[in-house]
Write a protein that holds these residues in place. Structure first.
Motif, PDB file in Angstrom:
ATOM      1  N   ILE A 172      10.577  -9.556  -9.259  1.00  0.00           N
ATOM      2  CA  ILE A 172       9.744  -9.306 -10.433  1.00  0.00           C
ATOM      3  C   ILE A 172       9.628  -7.802 -10.622  1.00  0.00           C
ATOM      4  CG2 ILE A 172       7.601  -9.324  -9.076  1.00  0.00           C
ATOM      5  CD1 ILE A 172       6.279 -10.813 -11.460  1.00  0.00           C
ATOM      6  N   ASP A 173       9.554  -7.369 -11.877  1.00  0.00           N
ATOM      7  CA  ASP A 173       9.410  -5.936 -12.094  1.00  0.00           C
ATOM      8  C   ASP A 173       8.014  -5.607 -12.633  1.00  0.00           C
ATOM      9  OD1 ASP A 173      11.174  -5.358 -15.286  1.00  0.00           O
ATOM     10  OD2 ASP A 173       9.402  -6.526 -14.801  1.00  0.00           O
ATOM     11  N   ASN A 174       7.794  -4.339 -12.917  1.00  0.00           N
ATOM     12  CA  ASN A 174       6.471  -3.898 -13.331  1.00  0.00           C
ATOM     13  C   ASN A 174       6.057  -4.479 -14.688  1.00  0.00           C
ATOM     14  OD1 ASN A 174       8.673  -1.761 -13.723  1.00  0.00           O
ATOM     15  ND2 ASN A 174       7.264  -1.339 -15.412  1.00  0.00           N
ATOM     16  N   ASP A 175       7.046  -4.940 -15.469  1.00  0.00           N
ATOM     17  CA  ASP A 175       6.745  -5.554 -16.762  1.00  0.00           C
ATOM     18  C   ASP A 175       6.530  -7.062 -16.651  1.00  0.00           C
ATOM     19  OD1 ASP A 175       9.103  -3.330 -18.295  1.00  0.00           O
ATOM     20  OD2 ASP A 175       6.910  -3.196 -18.280  1.00  0.00           O
ATOM     21  N   SER A 190       0.840  -1.188   0.000  1.00  0.00           N
ATOM     22  CA  SER A 190       0.000   0.000   0.000  1.00  0.00           C
ATOM     23  C   SER A 190       0.879   1.244   0.000  1.00  0.00           C
ATOM     24  CB  SER A 190      -0.928   0.014   1.214  1.00  0.00           C
ATOM     25  OG  SER A 190      -0.170   0.026   2.405  1.00  0.00           O
ATOM     26  N   GLY A 191       0.315   2.321  -0.533  1.00  0.00           N
ATOM     27  CA  GLY A 191       1.051   3.576  -0.549  1.00  0.00           C
ATOM     28  C   GLY A 191       2.188   3.639  -1.548  1.00  0.00           C
ATOM     29  N   TYR A 192       2.235   2.663  -2.461  1.00  0.00           N
ATOM     30  CA  TYR A 192       3.333   2.609  -3.435  1.00  0.00           C
ATOM     31  C   TYR A 192       2.833   3.171  -4.751  1.00  0.00           C
ATOM     32  CZ  TYR A 192       7.593   0.828  -5.538  1.00  0.00           C
ATOM     33  OH  TYR A 192       8.810   0.731  -6.162  1.00  0.00           O
ATOM     34  N   THR A 193       3.384   4.297  -5.166  1.00  0.00           N
ATOM     35  CA  THR A 193       2.847   5.003  -6.324  1.00  0.00           C
ATOM     36  C   THR A 193       3.766   4.983  -7.538  1.00  0.00           C
ATOM     37  OG1 THR A 193       3.757   7.083  -5.520  1.00  0.00           O
ATOM     38  CG2 THR A 193       1.502   6.535  -4.845  1.00  0.00           C
ATOM     39  N   TYR A 194       4.902   4.313  -7.440  1.00  0.00           N
ATOM     40  CA  TYR A 194       5.829   4.295  -8.569  1.00  0.00           C
ATOM     41  C   TYR A 194       5.311   3.405  -9.687  1.00  0.00           C
ATOM     42  CZ  TYR A 194       8.997   6.118  -5.002  1.00  0.00           C
ATOM     43  OH  TYR A 194       9.571   6.862  -4.014  1.00  0.00           O
ATOM     44  N   SER A 195       5.351   3.887 -10.904  1.00  0.00           N
ATOM     45  CA  SER A 195       4.894   3.080 -12.035  1.00  0.00           C
ATOM     46  C   SER A 195       5.966   2.078 -12.455  1.00  0.00           C
ATOM     47  CB  SER A 195       4.531   3.979 -13.213  1.00  0.00           C
ATOM     48  OG  SER A 195       5.650   4.757 -13.598  1.00  0.00           O
ATOM     49  N   LYS A 219      15.376  -1.053 -10.248  1.00  0.00           N
ATOM     50  CA  LYS A 219      15.347  -2.506 -10.401  1.00  0.00           C
ATOM     51  C   LYS A 219      16.647  -3.136  -9.899  1.00  0.00           C
ATOM     52  CE  LYS A 219      11.916  -1.934 -13.964  1.00  0.00           C
ATOM     53  NZ  LYS A 219      11.447  -2.197 -15.344  1.00  0.00           N
ATOM     54  N   TRP A 220      16.654  -3.342  -8.583  1.00  0.00           N
ATOM     55  CA  TRP A 220      17.816  -3.936  -7.948  1.00  0.00           C
ATOM     56  C   TRP A 220      17.819  -5.463  -8.016  1.00  0.00           C
ATOM     57  CZ3 TRP A 220      21.281  -0.465  -7.509  1.00  0.00           C
ATOM     58  CH2 TRP A 220      20.978   0.842  -7.119  1.00  0.00           C
ATOM     59  N   TRP A 221      16.706  -5.992  -8.427  1.00  0.00           N
ATOM     60  CA  TRP A 221      16.569  -7.445  -8.561  1.00  0.00           C
ATOM     61  C   TRP A 221      16.930  -8.152  -7.257  1.00  0.00           C
ATOM     62  CZ3 TRP A 221      13.436  -8.447 -12.198  1.00  0.00           C
ATOM     63  CH2 TRP A 221      13.404  -7.659 -13.338  1.00  0.00           C
ATOM     64  N   LEU A 222      17.979  -8.950  -7.183  1.00  0.00           N
ATOM     65  CA  LEU A 222      18.242  -9.767  -6.003  1.00  0.00           C
ATOM     66  C   LEU A 222      19.288  -9.170  -5.061  1.00  0.00           C
ATOM     67  CD1 LEU A 222      18.159 -13.366  -7.549  1.00  0.00           C
ATOM     68  CD2 LEU A 222      16.322 -12.087  -6.445  1.00  0.00           C
TER      69      LEU A 222
END
Length: 122
Positions: free
Chosen positions: A51-54, A25-30, A101-104
């Motif tokens: 996982i990323d936004n794509d 919640s409260g996360y607004t980054y696309s 995107k820091w991944w792991l």
């Protein structure tokens, strides 16, 4: 204010399955990257899956083929399906998020949940 709340941990026998959830919640980054990390007593925190936004995903070698990360954007929820669990998977599992995107890489994420314990007995 970003909040991440994990759930779904518990105790299971070796070979069993669990599904972890992380409600955001409260996360607004696309653009973002969300990941699951774990930390066992006396060990450093390690990346498990991200996982990323794509919808691109990455996994630690130790969990490839056993764990699956997914997301439900409509519910703002991240999941980790864990199959064929073994005692080495025992740890506190954390959800994390970041616009980069820091991944792991656990040391780079800005937002963290409180964790949920997973215990696998032999």
């Amino acid at each position: 204010q970003v909040q991440l709340v994990e759930s779904g941990g518990g105790s299971v026998q070796s070979g069993g399955s669990l599904r972890l959830s992380c409600a955001a919640s409260g996360y607004t980054y696309s653009s973002y990257c969300m990941g699951w990390f774990r930390q066992a007593p006396g060990r450093e925190r390690e990346g498990v899956a991200a996982i990323d936004n794509d919808g691109l995903t990455t996994y630690a070698d130790s969990v490839k083929g056993r764990f699956t990360i997914s997301q439900d954007k409509a519910k703002n929820t991240l999941y980790l399906q864990m199959n064929r669990l073994n005692p080495e998977d025992t740890a506190m599992y954390y959800c994390a998020a970041d616009p980069i995107k820091w991944w792991l890489l656990p040391g780079r994420y800005n937002y963290w949940g409180q964790g949920t314990q997973v215990t696998v007995s032999s």
